[in-house]
Motif scaffolding. Structure first.
Motif, short mmCIF file in Angstrom:
data_model
loop_
_atom_site.label_atom_id
_atom_site.label_comp_id
_atom_site.label_asym_id
_atom_site.label_seq_id
_atom_site.Cartn_x
_atom_site.Cartn_y
_atom_site.Cartn_z
N ASP A 26 0.81 -1.22 0.00
CA ASP A 26 0.00 0.00 0.00
C ASP A 26 0.85 1.27 0.00
O ASP A 26 0.32 2.37 -0.05
N ASP A 27 2.18 1.10 0.09
CA ASP A 27 3.04 2.28 0.12
C ASP A 27 3.91 2.43 -1.12
O ASP A 27 4.81 3.26 -1.17
N MET A 28 3.65 1.62 -2.12
CA MET A 28 4.41 1.72 -3.38
C MET A 28 3.55 1.19 -4.51
O MET A 28 2.61 0.43 -4.30
N GLU A 29 3.90 1.61 -5.74
CA GLU A 29 3.14 1.15 -6.91
C GLU A 29 4.07 1.03 -8.12
O GLU A 29 5.11 1.68 -8.17
N ILE A 30 3.66 0.21 -9.07
CA ILE A 30 4.44 0.04 -10.29
C ILE A 30 4.00 1.08 -11.31
O ILE A 30 2.82 1.15 -11.65
N VAL A 31 4.97 1.87 -11.79
CA VAL A 31 4.63 2.85 -12.84
C VAL A 31 5.01 2.36 -14.22
O VAL A 31 4.63 2.95 -15.23
N GLY A 32 5.75 1.27 -14.27
CA GLY A 32 6.09 0.71 -15.57
C GLY A 32 7.07 -0.43 -15.45
O GLY A 32 7.78 -0.55 -14.46
N VAL A 33 7.04 -1.28 -16.48
CA VAL A 33 8.01 -2.37 -16.58
C VAL A 33 8.59 -2.32 -17.98
O VAL A 33 7.93 -1.86 -18.91
N SER A 34 9.84 -2.79 -18.14
CA SER A 34 10.43 -2.73 -19.47
C SER A 34 10.67 -4.13 -20.02
O SER A 34 11.02 -5.06 -19.30
N LYS A 35 10.44 -4.25 -21.33
CA LYS A 35 10.70 -5.49 -22.05
C LYS A 35 11.45 -5.14 -23.34
O LYS A 35 11.31 -4.04 -23.87
N THR A 36 12.23 -6.09 -23.83
CA THR A 36 12.94 -5.86 -25.10
C THR A 36 12.33 -6.66 -26.24
O THR A 36 12.61 -6.40 -27.40
N ARG A 37 11.52 -7.68 -25.89
CA ARG A 37 10.90 -8.51 -26.93
C ARG A 37 9.41 -8.67 -26.65
O ARG A 37 8.99 -8.75 -25.49
N PRO A 38 8.62 -8.75 -27.72
CA PRO A 38 7.16 -8.85 -27.56
C PRO A 38 6.72 -10.29 -27.34
O PRO A 38 5.90 -10.81 -28.09
N ASN A 39 7.25 -10.94 -26.32
CA ASN A 39 6.93 -12.35 -26.11
C ASN A 39 5.73 -12.52 -25.16
O ASN A 39 5.04 -11.56 -24.82
N PHE A 40 5.47 -13.74 -24.75
CA PHE A 40 4.29 -14.01 -23.91
C PHE A 40 4.36 -13.26 -22.58
O PHE A 40 3.32 -12.86 -22.04
N GLU A 41 5.57 -13.04 -22.07
CA GLU A 41 5.68 -12.32 -20.80
C GLU A 41 5.23 -10.85 -20.98
O GLU A 41 4.61 -10.28 -20.09
N ALA A 42 5.57 -10.28 -22.15
CA ALA A 42 5.14 -8.90 -22.42
C ALA A 42 3.62 -8.83 -22.54
O ALA A 42 2.98 -7.91 -22.00
N ASP A 60 9.66 -0.08 -32.22
CA ASP A 60 9.05 -0.52 -33.48
C ASP A 60 8.83 -2.03 -33.52
O ASP A 60 7.74 -2.50 -33.89
N SER A 61 9.88 -2.79 -33.14
CA SER A 61 9.74 -4.25 -33.20
C SER A 61 8.72 -4.74 -32.18
O SER A 61 8.01 -5.72 -32.41
N MET A 62 8.62 -4.04 -31.05
CA MET A 62 7.60 -4.40 -30.07
C MET A 62 6.22 -4.19 -30.69
O MET A 62 5.33 -5.02 -30.56
N LYS A 63 6.05 -3.07 -31.40
CA LYS A 63 4.75 -2.75 -32.01
C LYS A 63 4.38 -3.80 -33.05
O LYS A 63 3.24 -4.26 -33.10
N LYS A 64 5.38 -4.20 -33.86
CA LYS A 64 5.14 -5.25 -34.85
C LYS A 64 4.71 -6.56 -34.18
O LYS A 64 3.95 -7.34 -34.74
N GLY A 65 5.22 -6.78 -32.99
CA GLY A 65 4.88 -7.99 -32.25
C GLY A 65 3.59 -7.84 -31.44
O GLY A 65 3.24 -8.72 -30.66
N GLY A 66 2.92 -6.70 -31.61
CA GLY A 66 1.62 -6.55 -30.97
C GLY A 66 1.65 -5.85 -29.62
O GLY A 66 0.63 -5.79 -28.92
N ILE A 67 2.79 -5.32 -29.23
CA ILE A 67 2.88 -4.63 -27.94
C ILE A 67 3.17 -3.15 -28.19
O ILE A 67 4.25 -2.78 -28.67
N SER A 68 2.19 -2.29 -27.89
CA SER A 68 2.41 -0.85 -28.03
C SER A 68 3.08 -0.32 -26.78
O SER A 68 2.46 -0.26 -25.71
N ALA A 69 4.36 0.04 -26.92
CA ALA A 69 5.09 0.52 -25.75
C ALA A 69 4.51 1.83 -25.24
O ALA A 69 4.10 2.69 -26.03
#
Lengths: 335, 335
Positions: A26-42, A60-69
Motif C-alpha cells: 500500500d506504500d508503493m506502486e508500479i509505474v512501468g516495466v520494461s521489455k525488449t521482446r514482444p513475447n508471452f511475458e510482455a 518498433d519491433s515491439m509494435k510489430k509484435g503486438g505490444i504498443s510501448a
C-alpha cells in the motif's frame, strides 16, 4: 500519502515477480516495466495492467509484435522514484548513468558487483544499511539464503566459521538452452568459490569458505551448511531459533527433495508456486561434535523477491525498522 | 604354481568387471560366474568363455533363454578357492552359510555390513588386515574413494578432522527405473550420513562427518572434501602427494565435469570406459586458511575393481606386501 513510484527495468524471472510483489504493497506502486521482446511475458504484463516500456530502438519491433510501448525506458525511468534493475547480470551496470541522469534511486540484483551500488542488502541481516541510500544491490539467491541463516545464528551463538557446499541448479525451469543434462560440474573448480566473499558484503566479519557445483536440475539450489559456533547450543536450540525466523520454513512431513518442496509451493497456492523462504530440512538440523550441520533448499527464482520490496522501503525511508518492513512485506505476500 | 580359483557370484555391474580384471592376473583365474537371468550380460559371459552357473531353481529358465548353465551356484562355489560376492546389497549376507559349508573364502562388497566379514578393506589403506583372512568386505565406491585420499594425507600430515559432502549419482547408466530426473534429494536427511562411520571400518581413528545427496545424473559421484590437518603444508605439497598415489589421477587440461572425465576414460581405450582411479581436480586442491579443500570424481561402477583383485591376493596370501600387489594389479589392468 502518495505511493512511491517503482519502475522495473527488465521484466524477466526476477522482474515480473518483483512487479507483482510491489503491487501488493500500500506504500508503493508500479509505474512501468520494461521489455525488449514482444513475447508471452510482455503480453501478460499488458494483460495485468502494467505500462510496458521498451528501449527506444525496440519500440518498433515491439509494435510489430503486438505490444504498443507506453514509451522508452528513459521515459519510464523519468516517471519513477526508484528503479528495480532486473536486467541480466552485468547489463545492470551499464544502466547506472541512466539512473544518475534521471536522479532516481536504483536497486540492482546479485549478478552485479558490490562496488556498483556500494551497499549489498539482505533484509534480515542489514536493513538499516540501506536507509536513505540511492543505490543498493540486493544480494543473489545463494547469498540471500545464507545470510538468512547465518545472521540469526551469529546473533544468538556467534559464528566462528562457516563451510558450505552450494549445489546449484544449472538452469531455471524455463531455460532450454543450458546444460548439463547428465553431469556434475564443479564450478568454479578453483577453491574456495566466490560465494563466501559475497557473504562478507553483507556481514564483513563472517569467516566463510564455500565450494560450488552445477547440477542437472532446474528446481532449487541445495546448500549443505556447516558452522562452528562460539557458544554451546543444542540441536533443539537451533531448530527453535530457525522456527522463529519468518523467512525460514522448516521442511518436514515427508518432504524429501526439492521436487516435493516445489509441489508444496504449488499446493499452497503460491503465485507461480514460489517458495520465498529458506527451506531448511528440520530433521537435518544437527549439532554433531560441537558443530552445526543442516541442508536447505533455495528457490532461486523467488527467494530475493521480498528483500527487493524491503530494499525499496528502506531506501525511500518508508520504514526505518527492518523488522516492521519485513512483517509488512510478509503479510502482503503471504509468507 | 597353480592359479587361485575365483568364482564370481553375481555377474552384474561389479561382478563382470571383477571377472575381467581377475582374468588379467597370472596368479588367479575365473572358474565360474553366476547369473539369475538369461539376458545380454549372460550371453556375453558365455561368449567370453566364462562358465556360467545359475541358482538351482533358475537352471531351467536359463536354458529356455538360451543359456546352458555349467551347474548350480553351489557347484560353482565348491569348485572355487574364493568367491567374490557381487550380488546386490543385502543379498550377499544370505550367501554366507553357503560359503561356510563349502569351506571357501569370500569377499563381499560395500553394500553389506562390516560385521558380516569382520574386515573392511581398501588396498591403499589396510592391505595387511586382509592377509590370510577368510571373509573380507571391500568397502563401497564412496568409502574406497575417501580412503585413498585420507590415508596418504593422514600418513604425511596427520588428519585432525574430515568433512565431506557426497554428491551421489542416483542411478547407474544402465538403470532406467530409478529417479530423480529433476531434483536434489538429501539422503539421508538426518545428519551426519552413514558414510563417515564407514570410513572408520577401514581407519578407526579418523574423525569424519559426512553429508550426502542423490542427484539426477548417472556418471559419477563427486565429493567436496575438507580436511583439517595436524601439520602445516602447502597446496603444492598436497598436489605432489596425490601425484605420487598410483590410484589417484589429477584431472586437468580443460576437464570441467564428470561427463568429460568419462569421455577421457573412453578416449583412453579403457574397458567399458572405466575410471578406476580417484579423479581429483588438480586446480581444486587448495590449502585455505590452514584447511585442505578439493573436489574428486568417483566412478561408482569401477573404482572398487582393483581393490577386489588385491583383496583376493591378500586373503590367499599370494603377496604379503600391499604395495607390490597394487603395482601388479595396476600393471595388468593398465592403471
Amino acid at each position: 500519502m502518495s505511493k512511491v513510484k517503482v519502475a522495473i527495468n527488465g521484466y524477466g524471472t526476477i522482474g515480473k515477480r518483483v512487479a507483482d510483489a510491489v503491487s501488493l504493497q500500500d506504500d508503493m506502486e508500479i509505474v512501468g516495466v520494461s521489455k525488449t521482446r514482444p513475447n508471452f511475458e510482455a503480453s501478460i504484463a499488458v494483460d495485468k495492467g502494467y505500462a510496458v516500456y521498451a528501449p527506444a530502438e525496440k519500440v518498433d519491433s515491439m509494435k510489430k509484435g503486438g505490444i504498443s510501448a507506453a514509451g522508452t525506458v528513459e521515459d519510464m525511468v523519468e516517471s519513477a522514484d526508484i528503479v528495480v534493475d532486473c536486467t541480466p547480470g552485468g547489463i545492470g551496470e551499464k544502466n547506472k548513468p541512466l539512473y544518475e541522469k534521471a536522479g532516481v534511486k536504483a536497486i540492482w540484483q546479485g549478478g552485479e558487483d558490490h562496488e556498483l551500488a556500494g551497499v549489498s542488502f539482505n533484509a534480515s541481516a542489514n536493513y538499516e544499511e540501506a536507509l536513505g541510500e540511492d543505490f543498493v544491490r540486493v544480494v543473489s539467491c545463494n547469498t540471500t539464503g545464507l545470510s538468512r541463516v547465518i545472521y540469526p545464528v551469529d546473533q544468538e551463538y556467534g559464528v566462528k566459521k562457516v563451510r558450505v557446499t552450494l549445489m546449484r541448479r544449472a538452469a531455471d525451469p524455463n531455460d532450454v538452452k543450458k546444460g548439463p543434462i547428465n553431469a556434475i560440474v564443479p564450478n568454479p573448480i578453483t577453491l574456495p568459490s566466490h560465494h563466501g566473499p559475497d557473504i562478507k558484503t553483507v556481514m564483513p566479519h563472517i569467516d566463510i569458505a564455500t565450494t560450488a557445483v552445477k547440477l542437472p536440475t532446474t528446481l532449487m539450489h541445495v546448500h549443505t551448511v556447516n558452522m562452528e559456533l562460539e557458544k554451546d547450543c543444542s540441536t533443539d536450540d537451533v531448530k527453535e531459533l530457525f522456527e522463529k525466523q519468518s523467512r525460514i520454513m522448516l521442511i518436514e512431513k515427508g518432504i524429501g527433495s526439492t521436487a516435493e518442496i516445489m509441489e508444496l509451493g504449488r499446493d499452497l497456492g503460491r503465485p507461480r508456486g514460489d517458495m520465498w523462504e529458506n527451506c531448511v530440512w528440520k530433521d537435518s538440523v544437527t549439532m554433531y561434535e560441537g558443530e552445526l550441520y543442516f541442508f536447505q533448499g533455495i528457490h532461486q527464482e523467488s527467494i530475493v523477491i521480498p528483500d527487493n520490496v524491503d530494499a525499496i522501503r528502506a531506501m525511500m525511508e518508508l520504514e526505518s525498522d527492518g523488522a516492521k518492513s519485513i512483517a509488512k512485506t510478509n503479510k502482503t505476500m503471504g509468507i
